[in-house]
Design a protein around this motif. Sequence first.
Motif, mmCIF file in Angstrom:
data_model
loop_
_atom_site.group_PDB
_atom_site.id
_atom_site.type_symbol
_atom_site.label_atom_id
_atom_site.label_comp_id
_atom_site.label_asym_id
_atom_site.label_seq_id
_atom_site.Cartn_x
_atom_site.Cartn_y
_atom_site.Cartn_z
ATOM 1 N N VAL A 22 0.840 -1.200 0.000
ATOM 2 C CA VAL A 22 0.000 0.000 0.000
ATOM 3 C C VAL A 22 0.874 1.249 0.000
ATOM 4 C CG1 VAL A 22 -1.577 1.358 1.420
ATOM 5 C CG2 VAL A 22 -1.978 -1.082 1.106
ATOM 6 N N SER A 23 0.630 2.138 -0.937
ATOM 7 C CA SER A 23 1.340 3.411 -0.979
ATOM 8 C C SER A 23 0.329 4.536 -0.903
ATOM 9 C CB SER A 23 2.152 3.545 -2.260
ATOM 10 O OG SER A 23 3.191 2.602 -2.265
ATOM 11 N N LEU A 24 0.596 5.487 -0.028
ATOM 12 C CA LEU A 24 -0.341 6.592 0.160
ATOM 13 C C LEU A 24 0.421 7.781 0.722
ATOM 14 C CD1 LEU A 24 -3.395 7.484 0.369
ATOM 15 C CD2 LEU A 24 -3.319 6.676 2.723
ATOM 16 N N ALA A 25 0.191 8.958 0.155
ATOM 17 C CA ALA A 25 0.821 10.162 0.687
ATOM 18 C C ALA A 25 -0.262 11.143 1.074
ATOM 19 C CB ALA A 25 1.755 10.779 -0.350
ATOM 20 N N VAL A 26 -0.239 11.615 2.318
ATOM 21 C CA VAL A 26 -1.234 12.577 2.782
ATOM 22 C C VAL A 26 -0.514 13.903 3.019
ATOM 23 C CG1 VAL A 26 -2.899 13.134 4.587
ATOM 24 C CG2 VAL A 26 -2.611 10.763 3.847
ATOM 25 N N SER A 27 -0.947 14.963 2.317
ATOM 26 C CA SER A 27 -0.291 16.269 2.481
ATOM 27 C C SER A 27 -0.755 16.929 3.761
ATOM 28 C CB SER A 27 -0.637 17.196 1.318
ATOM 29 O OG SER A 27 -0.628 16.502 0.122
ATOM 30 N N ALA A 28 0.075 17.803 4.283
ATOM 31 C CA ALA A 28 -0.303 18.562 5.476
ATOM 32 C C ALA A 28 -1.551 19.372 5.169
ATOM 33 C CB ALA A 28 0.842 19.471 5.890
ATOM 34 N N GLY A 29 -2.507 19.350 6.090
ATOM 35 C CA GLY A 29 -3.733 20.124 5.924
ATOM 36 C C GLY A 29 -4.831 19.400 5.174
ATOM 37 N N CYS A 40 -10.900 -5.085 5.520
ATOM 38 C CA CYS A 40 -10.131 -4.720 4.334
ATOM 39 C C CYS A 40 -8.774 -4.136 4.700
ATOM 40 C CB CYS A 40 -10.902 -3.718 3.488
ATOM 41 S SG CYS A 40 -11.042 -2.107 4.262
ATOM 42 N N GLY A 41 -8.550 -3.866 5.985
ATOM 43 C CA GLY A 41 -7.247 -3.364 6.401
ATOM 44 C C GLY A 41 -7.212 -1.891 6.772
ATOM 45 N N LYS A 42 -8.397 -1.275 6.972
ATOM 46 C CA LYS A 42 -8.422 0.158 7.318
ATOM 47 C C LYS A 42 -7.725 0.417 8.657
ATOM 48 C CE LYS A 42 -12.748 -0.036 7.405
ATOM 49 N NZ LYS A 42 -14.109 -0.439 7.187
ATOM 50 N N THR A 43 -8.143 -0.342 9.681
ATOM 51 C CA THR A 43 -7.570 -0.143 11.008
ATOM 52 C C THR A 43 -6.097 -0.545 11.029
ATOM 53 O OG1 THR A 43 -9.715 -0.467 12.013
ATOM 54 C CG2 THR A 43 -7.831 -0.763 13.445
ATOM 55 N N THR A 44 -5.778 -1.615 10.278
ATOM 56 C CA THR A 44 -4.378 -2.054 10.188
ATOM 57 C C THR A 44 -3.515 -0.948 9.586
ATOM 58 O OG1 THR A 44 -5.218 -4.264 9.852
ATOM 59 C CG2 THR A 44 -2.897 -3.915 9.381
ATOM 60 N N LEU A 45 -4.086 -0.234 8.604
ATOM 61 C CA LEU A 45 -3.332 0.866 7.993
ATOM 62 C C LEU A 45 -2.989 1.922 9.045
ATOM 63 C CD1 LEU A 45 -4.107 2.299 4.500
ATOM 64 C CD2 LEU A 45 -3.296 3.774 6.300
ATOM 65 N N LEU A 46 -3.960 2.242 9.921
ATOM 66 C CA LEU A 46 -3.687 3.210 10.992
ATOM 67 C C LEU A 46 -2.631 2.660 11.944
ATOM 68 C CD1 LEU A 46 -7.022 4.857 12.147
ATOM 69 C CD2 LEU A 46 -5.458 5.530 10.341
ATOM 70 N N ARG A 47 -2.731 1.357 12.259
ATOM 71 C CA ARG A 47 -1.758 0.766 13.185
ATOM 72 C C ARG A 47 -0.357 0.796 12.583
ATOM 73 N NH1 ARG A 47 -5.389 -3.951 15.140
ATOM 74 N NH2 ARG A 47 -6.370 -2.985 16.939
ATOM 75 N N ALA A 48 -0.270 0.563 11.277
ATOM 76 C CA ALA A 48 1.036 0.617 10.611
ATOM 77 C C ALA A 48 1.564 2.051 10.647
ATOM 78 C CB ALA A 48 0.916 0.126 9.173
ATOM 79 N N SER A 214 -9.647 -2.442 -0.392
ATOM 80 C CA SER A 214 -10.306 -3.729 -0.565
ATOM 81 C C SER A 214 -9.257 -4.820 -0.500
ATOM 82 C CB SER A 214 -11.032 -3.756 -1.906
ATOM 83 O OG SER A 214 -11.450 -5.066 -2.179
ATOM 84 N N GLU A 215 -9.469 -5.796 0.355
ATOM 85 C CA GLU A 215 -8.565 -6.936 0.511
ATOM 86 C C GLU A 215 -7.113 -6.513 0.648
ATOM 87 O OE1 GLU A 215 -9.616 -9.394 -2.755
ATOM 88 O OE2 GLU A 215 -11.516 -9.999 -1.853
ATOM 89 N N GLY A 216 -6.892 -5.499 1.474
ATOM 90 C CA GLY A 216 -5.528 -5.093 1.784
ATOM 91 C C GLY A 216 -4.838 -4.238 0.740
ATOM 92 N N ARG A 217 -5.567 -3.842 -0.309
ATOM 93 C CA ARG A 217 -4.962 -2.973 -1.317
ATOM 94 C C ARG A 217 -5.829 -1.740 -1.526
ATOM 95 N NH1 ARG A 217 -1.284 -6.134 -4.296
ATOM 96 N NH2 ARG A 217 -1.578 -8.345 -3.880
ATOM 97 N N ILE A 218 -5.217 -0.694 -2.094
ATOM 98 C CA ILE A 218 -5.994 0.493 -2.426
ATOM 99 C C ILE A 218 -6.689 0.259 -3.752
ATOM 100 C CG2 ILE A 218 -5.879 2.939 -3.004
ATOM 101 C CD1 ILE A 218 -3.662 3.234 -0.978
ATOM 102 N N ARG A 219 -8.012 0.299 -3.703
ATOM 103 C CA ARG A 219 -8.799 0.042 -4.898
ATOM 104 C C ARG A 219 -8.965 1.332 -5.707
ATOM 105 N NH1 ARG A 219 -11.895 -4.038 -7.770
ATOM 106 N NH2 ARG A 219 -13.098 -2.726 -9.159
ATOM 107 N N ALA A 220 -9.188 2.425 -4.992
ATOM 108 C CA ALA A 220 -9.347 3.716 -5.664
ATOM 109 C C ALA A 220 -9.014 4.814 -4.672
ATOM 110 C CB ALA A 220 -10.774 3.886 -6.161
#
Lengths: 268, 322
Positions: A22-29, A40-48, A214-220
């Motif tokens: 999973v690759s994701l970049a969140v900009s400040a603000g 699907c891994g939402k909470t796991t993403l936060l834990r990571a 979805s299933e541990g990957r970013i679908r959109a």
Amino acid sequence: MDAIVLESVTCGYGRSEVLRDVSLAVSAGEFVGLVGPNGCGKTTLLRAATGIIPCTRGRVLVNGTDVRALSSRELARRIAVVSQEVQMDLAFSVEEVAMMGRTPHLTLAGRRNAHDAEVVARALDLVDVKHLADRPVRELSLGERQRVFIAMALAQEAGLFLLDEPTTHLDIGHQVSALDIFRKLNREREMTVVAVLHDLNLASMYCDRVVLLSEGRIRAAGTPHEVLTYQNIEAVYKTVVVVREEPVTGRPHVFLVPKDRWTPRAPA
Amino acid sequence: MSKNSVTYLLLGGLLACVCVLAVFVGAVDVPLRDFMDSSIIRLRMARILLAVAAGAGLSVAGVLFQGILRNPLAEPYVLGVSSGAGLGATVAILLGAAAYGSWTLPAMAFVGALLAVVIVYALGSVGRAMPVHTLLLAGIVVGTILNSILMFLVSYPWKDQPTDRLHNVVWWMMGNLEILDSSLLLAVCIIVACATSVAVLLGWVLNVLALGEEPAAHLGIRVERTKKLFFVLGSLVTGAIVAACGLIGFVGLIVPHTMRMIVGPDHRRLLPASALAGAVFLVVADAFARSLLATEIPIGVVTAVVGGPFFLVLLRRRRRPL
């Protein structure tokens, strides 16, 4: 400047991989919503993102620094989490619980100074629970308790909020008021918010950007208009929905359809 | 003056009163004039000092275990930690370790206590959670097994062991505040005082832990390290006390629970208040044990008779987190 970046993160519990590449970049603000079906891994993403579970591959950067290079105190001064796991039935007073948010700023002796008291008072004021300061948390309503834990996160004075389903168990009035607090912080103080949300319509209304897992990957990933299409939602949730524009905000709104009313869709 | 300082003052005053009164209570009745310069007064004062240290230490250990396990029913005796300490101390006695100095006995008891904690913790956790009943069952089962090993060691006809020494083990198992070794008494007092000070200083961390382990980690607490530190502190105190006065159950349950109702859940107040109240409780319980019948009742019997029903009432009530 990116507040938090996940670089091809793979992680999970024991041998089972929950997130895959999973690759994701969140900009400040930014105000980003994470949506997706159960497991699907939402909470796991936060834990990571907070380093609670380590990445088996890839890495997480917070303000450009690898989380593994940050001490847990330093990390807690940068990221505040509103967790579902928190023990809500506490005998501690509202003010004491909010003061616990100062933990990453305290020395080993845990002594609080006037500045800590000031930050806590402001946090309690902001979420409108100042009048409850001396009450035990367990005596409050669910909505009030949720606001107390938001005040605790505010007292951390972190620039990034990770919210794990901050609206579960809340009635619609409290759902809106909880998310309104974060929208206000996001708009007025340029705080970055990443929220796991169960409710697609809340995600649509409050988020600048929605990430569908979805299933541990970013679908959109993209604006609510780009992501919350019936095609995406039906593919991921395996159910039929109708998406229309919500009249007040102009954002997409998802309507559910019971199975006995499913009919073949007319060709576009 | 705040409500809390009043509580501390009252508890401190109460402790002073019961200590003074307890000196005059006992199986041997001595006229007051002879009493003041007899050796009985020194024996009784040592015994009261041990009761103070043991009562305070067991209560502090109870608060620590309840805090880390976030379970109001956790307590050294119920968790099997006391039995582990008892086994460690028995092994030390059988090996004749006491000859190597008065610290060997508490040290071996500490090793046994720590071992029991590790086993109970591993058995009691289901995945990442630790349900209250599994933990209690694990504690009781491990405690029973360790007790049986201890009984076996005591009943085995060791060639070079005088039977009276083994008889002493049995007597000591039931809880006995009679102190024969003044350096052991000193060791217990030092360990309890140090551990209590560290616990009070770090009480605020236990408060944060009450939020849950993951929320505490999000606030920058290194949860595993913190838990280990408090487990070691609790085992250290339990080990020292068991080495000196055997198995005294339920003190760490009754006292913290009562104090929580008076001073609230904040560990920075709960720990010192429980230490004071625990000392009062055990001095009073010991005074009863010495004076109720013509012969002395083992102190562990007294605390179990009072504490057992208390435990059952707590168990039946709807479980509330700390």
